[in-house]
Design an enzyme around this catalytic site. Sequence first.
Site, PDB file in Angstrom:
ATOM      1  N   GLY A  43       0.760  -1.245   0.000  1.00 55.94           N
ATOM      2  CA  GLY A  43       0.000   0.000   0.000  1.00 55.94           C
ATOM      3  C   GLY A  43       0.787   1.288   0.000  1.00 55.94           C
TER       4      GLY A  43
ATOM      5  N   GLY B 275       3.108  -3.487  -4.051  1.00 54.20           N
ATOM      6  CA  GLY B 275       2.936  -3.671  -5.498  1.00 54.20           C
ATOM      7  C   GLY B 275       3.268  -2.380  -6.220  1.00 54.20           C
TER       8      GLY B 275
ATOM      9  NE  ARG C 242      -4.133   4.183 -10.791  1.00 54.81           N
ATOM     10  CZ  ARG C 242      -3.726   5.366 -10.375  1.00 54.81           C
ATOM     11  NH1 ARG C 242      -3.074   6.177 -11.194  1.00 54.81           N
ATOM     12  NH2 ARG C 242      -3.938   5.751  -9.138  1.00 54.81           N
TER      13      ARG C 242
ATOM     14  CE1 TYR D 100      -9.447   3.227  -9.374  1.00 50.50           C
ATOM     15  CE2 TYR D 100      -7.499   4.598  -9.558  1.00 50.50           C
ATOM     16  CZ  TYR D 100      -8.094   3.347  -9.527  1.00 50.50           C
ATOM     17  OH  TYR D 100      -7.322   2.245  -9.667  1.00 50.50           O
TER      18      TYR D 100
ATOM     19  CB  CYS E  59     -16.225   5.999 -28.493  1.00 50.59           C
ATOM     20  SG  CYS E  59     -15.450   5.908 -30.105  1.00 50.59           S
ATOM     21  CD  GLU E  60     -17.175   5.781 -22.195  1.00 49.23           C
ATOM     22  OE1 GLU E  60     -17.550   6.613 -21.343  1.00 49.23           O
ATOM     23  OE2 GLU E  60     -17.811   4.774 -22.504  1.00 49.23           O
TER      24      GLU E  60
ATOM     25  CE1 TYR F  31      -2.885  -2.922  -8.639  1.00 44.17           C
ATOM     26  CE2 TYR F  31      -1.666  -1.003  -7.852  1.00 44.17           C
ATOM     27  CZ  TYR F  31      -2.130  -2.291  -7.666  1.00 44.17           C
ATOM     28  OH  TYR F  31      -1.822  -2.962  -6.506  1.00 44.17           O
TER      29      TYR F  31
HETATM   30  C1  LIG Z   1      -3.291  -4.880  -3.757  1.00 43.00           C
HETATM   31  C2  LIG Z   1      -2.700  -5.553  -2.596  1.00 43.00           C
HETATM   32  C3  LIG Z   1      -1.372  -5.320  -2.265  1.00 43.00           C
HETATM   33  C4  LIG Z   1      -0.519  -4.308  -2.961  1.00 43.00           C
HETATM   34  O1  LIG Z   1      -1.009  -3.022  -2.826  1.00 43.00           O
HETATM   35  P1  LIG Z   1      -0.148  -1.793  -3.418  1.00 43.00           P
HETATM   36  O2  LIG Z   1      -0.954  -0.609  -3.075  1.00 43.00           O
HETATM   37  O3  LIG Z   1      -0.041  -2.007  -4.888  1.00 43.00           O
HETATM   38  O4  LIG Z   1       1.169  -1.825  -2.741  1.00 43.00           O
HETATM   39  C5  LIG Z   1      -0.835  -6.051  -1.231  1.00 43.00           C
HETATM   40  N1  LIG Z   1      -1.574  -6.960  -0.550  1.00 43.00           N
HETATM   41  C6  LIG Z   1      -2.858  -7.196  -0.848  1.00 43.00           C
HETATM   42  C7  LIG Z   1      -3.610  -8.204  -0.101  1.00 43.00           C
HETATM   43  C8  LIG Z   1      -3.472  -6.499  -1.876  1.00 43.00           C
HETATM   44  O5  LIG Z   1      -4.749  -6.717  -2.161  1.00 43.00           O
END
Ligand SMILES: *Cc1c(COP(=O)(O)O)cnc(C)c1O
Length: 449
Positions: A253, A297, A335, A339, A366-367, A395
């Site tokens: 995250g 991620g 994205r 959002y 086409c949006e 993403y």
């Molecule tokens: C999506 C997710 C991550 C990675 O989140 P990032 O924001 O991309 O770092 C890690 N663990 C779980 C369970 C997730 O669903």
Amino acid sequence: MTNTINQSIMPLTAKINSSNHLEIGGCDTVELVKNYGSPLYVFDEETIRTCCRQYKEAFSAYKNVSVLYASKAFMTRTMCKIMEEEGLGLDVVSGGEMYTAMNSGFPMGKCYFNGNNKTQDELEFAFYCNIGRITVDNFYELKLLNKIAKEKDRNVDVLLRITPGIECHTHEYIQTGHLDSKFGFDLSQLDEAISLIKNEYTNLNLKGLHAHIGSQIFETQVYADVVDIVLEQFAHIKDKFGIILEEMNIGGGLGVKYTEDDDPPSIYDIADVIINSLKENLLKYKLPEPKLIIEPGRSIINNAGVTLYTVGSYKQVPEGRKYVAVDGGMSDNPRPSMYQAKYSAILANKANSSPDEVVTIAGRFCESGDILIKDINLPITEPGDIFCVFATGAYNYSMSSHYNRVPKPAAIIVQNGTSSVIIKRESYQDLISFDLIPERLTKGVLNNN
Ligand SMILES: *Cc1c(COP(=O)(O)O)cnc(C)c1O
């Protein structure tokens, strides 16, 4: 303290060369478009590897740590090879991601399987691959997984995913007792889940707990909070069941910088917060050191990636905006339209030129909502210019679509002046390759496979 990869918008190797072109990984981006076409996803290997090393170094103050790459951000076989070489594990969330890892030769014992509705087939596939851990999300899955394990006469190592009751927004968060979330066990359901594992679901080995608080997080305090909550549960489980859990997975995250307005903490900042909170809680509850698992991620892959587009048509609204259209948009990067995500960009072929006009970059789909960037300062923009959007590694490809039947772009990886295709550009033929026409309608069809 040192800046980390998630804190700079551009890849590490980005520079402007003598032709006033943007260069990444020693490759002239204008030449890359000449060679591979556009739109084109470009990934800088040095940035990816540096980020993996920063994670490992930042967490090295705690001995027992595993860093997993949350592969849903961008999953290809090349990514698996790089993660394997860098010594990271993988967080996978589907049979497709597992298959990709297995096919690339990834050590499956270092894969953790997450998700709120894993199918029976996917769970069986996880056994077939000898996946390292399955993170169980709910009571239904607990029962199903035990049944599958029993039928196979096997045991499986599991974590339980909990909803920690921390809801995080980018700059603020609230804590609630019961969080309204589709993921994981509510804390009040944890005792029942553990009793079931202990007494009934004896083919499951409970290794630890998992919590993931959200994505694009800019606060460091939430990481201390999640460690508090998980270890409080460790202490409770030890007291109540006499079980000493060995692993805590606190998810991913960490936020990244998309524009100059974003100011995420560094990887070292969150590592310090996490490790300090961990050590305090271990003392407080007199617990042995568990293995700490983190699964970033976005922060690993996002700022290593850029997308190159070619500028085409434009429209000046009388006394209004100037729209400049590029050859991609919401299908390769959903994205902004999903959002209102903001991005930074330049003209790669006029990289050092001063801005002359404010334009809005429209996609080709086409949006009306298919706008990549609203009101950006650019040098005079002409058809044929190469438009580079930064920080598109996470993403973007992984959420791309075939909207308007536009083939998906190629992805390349650059390193030391070389470039290699890691995802081929799709052709029209590829687009119809899954189409079938019932026999009775095949008159005049060129080739109905
Ligand atoms: C999506 C997710 C991550 C990675 O989140 P990032 O924001 O991309 O770092 C890690 N663990 C779980 C369970 C997730 O669903």
